[in-house]
Design a protein around this motif. Structure first.
Motif, short mmCIF file in Angstrom:
data_model
loop_
_atom_site.label_atom_id
_atom_site.label_comp_id
_atom_site.label_asym_id
_atom_site.label_seq_id
_atom_site.Cartn_x
_atom_site.Cartn_y
_atom_site.Cartn_z
N GLY A 12 3.27 1.75 15.58
CA GLY A 12 3.36 0.77 14.57
C GLY A 12 2.06 0.88 13.42
N THR A 13 2.15 0.22 12.23
CA THR A 13 0.40 -0.30 11.94
C THR A 13 1.24 -1.39 11.46
N GLU A 14 -0.43 -2.45 10.41
CA GLU A 14 0.21 -3.73 9.99
C GLU A 14 1.15 -3.75 8.68
N HIS A 15 1.27 -2.39 8.39
CA HIS A 15 2.67 -2.63 7.00
C HIS A 15 3.87 -2.71 7.43
N SER A 16 4.73 -3.22 6.48
CA SER A 16 5.95 -3.19 7.23
C SER A 16 6.81 -2.82 5.76
N GLY A 17 8.17 -2.88 5.86
CA GLY A 17 9.24 -2.60 4.33
C GLY A 17 9.52 -1.11 4.20
N PRO A 18 10.14 -1.13 3.57
CA PRO A 18 11.21 0.44 3.34
C PRO A 18 9.50 1.57 2.67
N ARG A 19 8.73 1.08 1.81
CA ARG A 19 7.57 1.84 1.79
C ARG A 19 6.65 2.48 2.71
N SER A 20 6.89 1.56 4.46
CA SER A 20 5.52 2.09 4.87
C SER A 20 6.25 3.11 5.85
N GLY A 21 7.20 3.59 5.33
CA GLY A 21 7.66 4.36 7.05
C GLY A 21 6.81 5.99 6.90
N PHE A 22 6.32 6.78 7.82
CA PHE A 22 5.39 7.93 7.75
C PHE A 22 6.20 8.99 9.13
N ALA A 23 6.60 10.20 8.80
CA ALA A 23 7.09 10.74 10.31
C ALA A 23 6.15 10.76 11.01
N LEU A 52 15.11 -1.85 7.32
CA LEU A 52 14.66 -0.50 6.92
C LEU A 52 13.07 -0.85 7.48
N GLY A 53 12.61 -0.40 8.10
CA GLY A 53 11.53 -1.60 7.80
C GLY A 53 10.47 -0.34 7.98
N LEU A 54 9.36 -0.59 8.79
CA LEU A 54 8.48 0.43 9.43
C LEU A 54 8.57 1.41 10.41
N ILE A 55 9.61 1.24 11.67
CA ILE A 55 9.53 2.03 12.49
C ILE A 55 11.19 2.95 12.12
N ALA A 56 12.82 2.08 11.46
CA ALA A 56 13.14 2.78 11.05
C ALA A 56 12.80 3.88 10.33
N GLY A 57 12.41 3.23 9.11
CA GLY A 57 12.25 4.33 7.87
C GLY A 57 10.82 5.62 8.64
N SER A 58 10.78 5.78 9.74
CA SER A 58 9.40 6.74 9.69
C SER A 58 10.03 7.23 10.93
N MET A 59 11.51 6.64 11.52
CA MET A 59 12.58 7.42 12.47
C MET A 59 13.31 8.41 11.24
N ASP A 84 -10.73 -5.86 13.49
CA ASP A 84 -9.85 -5.28 14.17
C ASP A 84 -8.66 -6.17 14.38
N PHE A 85 -9.37 -7.56 14.35
CA PHE A 85 -8.07 -8.81 14.70
C PHE A 85 -7.45 -8.95 13.59
N THR A 86 -8.29 -9.35 12.32
CA THR A 86 -7.26 -9.54 10.87
C THR A 86 -6.17 -7.95 10.53
N ARG A 87 -6.21 -7.00 10.98
CA ARG A 87 -5.59 -5.80 11.12
C ARG A 87 -4.27 -6.28 11.95
N ILE A 88 -4.42 -6.66 12.61
CA ILE A 88 -3.79 -7.30 14.61
C ILE A 88 -2.73 -8.26 13.57
N ALA A 89 -3.23 -9.08 13.30
CA ALA A 89 -2.74 -10.75 12.81
C ALA A 89 -2.00 -10.65 11.27
N ALA A 90 -2.70 -9.21 10.67
CA ALA A 90 -1.80 -8.63 9.84
C ALA A 90 -0.06 -8.44 9.23
N SER A 91 0.26 -8.24 10.94
CA SER A 91 1.66 -7.64 11.67
C SER A 91 2.91 -8.86 10.85
N ASP A 92 3.99 -7.99 11.23
CA ASP A 92 5.03 -9.03 9.66
C ASP A 92 4.74 -10.24 11.33
N PRO A 93 5.21 -11.57 10.48
CA PRO A 93 5.11 -13.21 11.34
C PRO A 93 6.06 -13.06 12.29
#
Length: 313
Positions: free
Chosen positions: A127-138, A13-20, A224-233
């Motif tokens: 996607g975005t650099e955010h993760s977790g159940p609160r990160s999704g949007f329709a 239930l992260g970004l993709i699932a929540g957005s779905m 932009d590098f830091t935004r990309i590098a903030a993605s889920d490790p």
């Protein structure tokens, strides 16, 4: 829009699932969305914000009687989840995923898919650099591409049904061979992420700079590098380990290009540099013309994180 599936199960239930979940329910594509996650805290938050119609404790419970099962876990965990849910999958159901590596996911999951259950791997390029159940949007998938990579012989009706779901979520859907997908994504996503992680790591090593100037005077490129590098490790660790051949091939080509640019700088070959930058600049224009980004200032990105935490309430 017409309902496509009566019940959809989201495993993870992260970004993709929540957005779905939000996108499917926005468009009235499903009767019920049932979700689960390994973390008790993630399940608690998902239930609290109404991310799904129901949040349950186990994957086996989530997939019971589901018409569509979506694996939204790191690619390294796909096989274990497929094995866990296999005994309770509904005959005629479709299993899909959202991983950014396809050949390895197929190798992990296909042996566990029971006879009479369809398997249609997929990858939403969003996607975005955010993760977790609160990160999704329709709106995450609006005008973004989703690649379906079914194996030869898979049921055409099941593929088309999943295509309609993703189109109903706002996406452009295309089909692609799994091996070709992995090579393309090594160019467009995996290697760029590795380069971003490396550049931010270089800055971190230069602590006498990082502690002040790099943070204070960050220009758009480094931001932009830091935004990309903030993605889920965890996700990206698994991506590189499961798509290593294609990533290493593209990384080798990148290294060759980098050496050529180093040589041009060292020898003062401005003509080479100008010609190279002119050619590569056209790629950016092509992305904008394809509707995959904007030429608005700061690439159209909001100054604040786009976290639609109230979208499900």
């Amino acid at each position: 829009m017409t309902k496509i599936y009566d019940r959809v199960a989201l495993i993870g239930l992260g970004l993709i699932a929540g957005s779905m979940s939000l996108a499917m329910r926005r468009a009235g594509l499903v009767g019920e969305v049932v979700g689960t996650a390994r973390s008790e805290e993630t399940r608690r938050v998902a239930a609290e914000i109404g991310l799904c119609d129901r949040v349950v404790e186990t994957a086996a419970e989530a997939v019971r009687d589901a018409d569509l099962v979506v694996l939204c876990v790191p690619v390294g965990a796909m096989g274990a989840v497929a094995a866990e849910i296999a005994p309770v999958l509904k005959p005629g159901a479709t299993v899909t995923d959202v991983g950014s590596v396809k050949r390895d996911v197929i190798a992990q999951c296909a042996p566990h898919i029971p006879e009479g259950v369809h398997f249609v791997p997929a990858h939403p390029l969003a996607g975005t650099e955010h993760s977790g159940p609160r990160s999704g949007f329709a709106e995450l998938f609006d005008n973004r591409y989703v690649l379906l990579t079914p194996e030869p012989g898979e049921d055409r009706a099941a593929i088309d049904r999943l295509r309609r779901l993703w189109e109903g979520c706002g996406a452009n859907v295309e089909e692609m061979d799994a091996d070709h997908h992995d090579l393309v994504l090594a160019v467009t996503s995996h290697t760029p992420h590795l380069i971003a992680y490396t550049m931010v790591g270089v800055a971190d090593d230069l602590r006498r700079v990082t502690d002040s100037e790099v943070i204070k005077y960050s220009a758009a490129g480094f931001r932009d590098f830091t935004r990309i590098a903030a993605s889920d490790p965890t996700m990206w660790r698994d991506v590189f380990l499961t798509n290593k051949d294609a990533t290493l091939e593209i990384l080798g080509r990148f290294t060759e290009e980098l050496f050529a640019l180093q040589r041009a700088i060292r020898t003062g070959d401005g003509e080479h540099l100008h010609a190279y930058f002119t050619r590569t600049r056209a790629i950016r224009r092509g992305i904008i013309e394809a509707g995959q980004d904007t030429d608005a200032p700061d690439f159209g990105r909001s100054k604040t994180p786009r976290r639609r935490e109230d979208a499900a309430e």
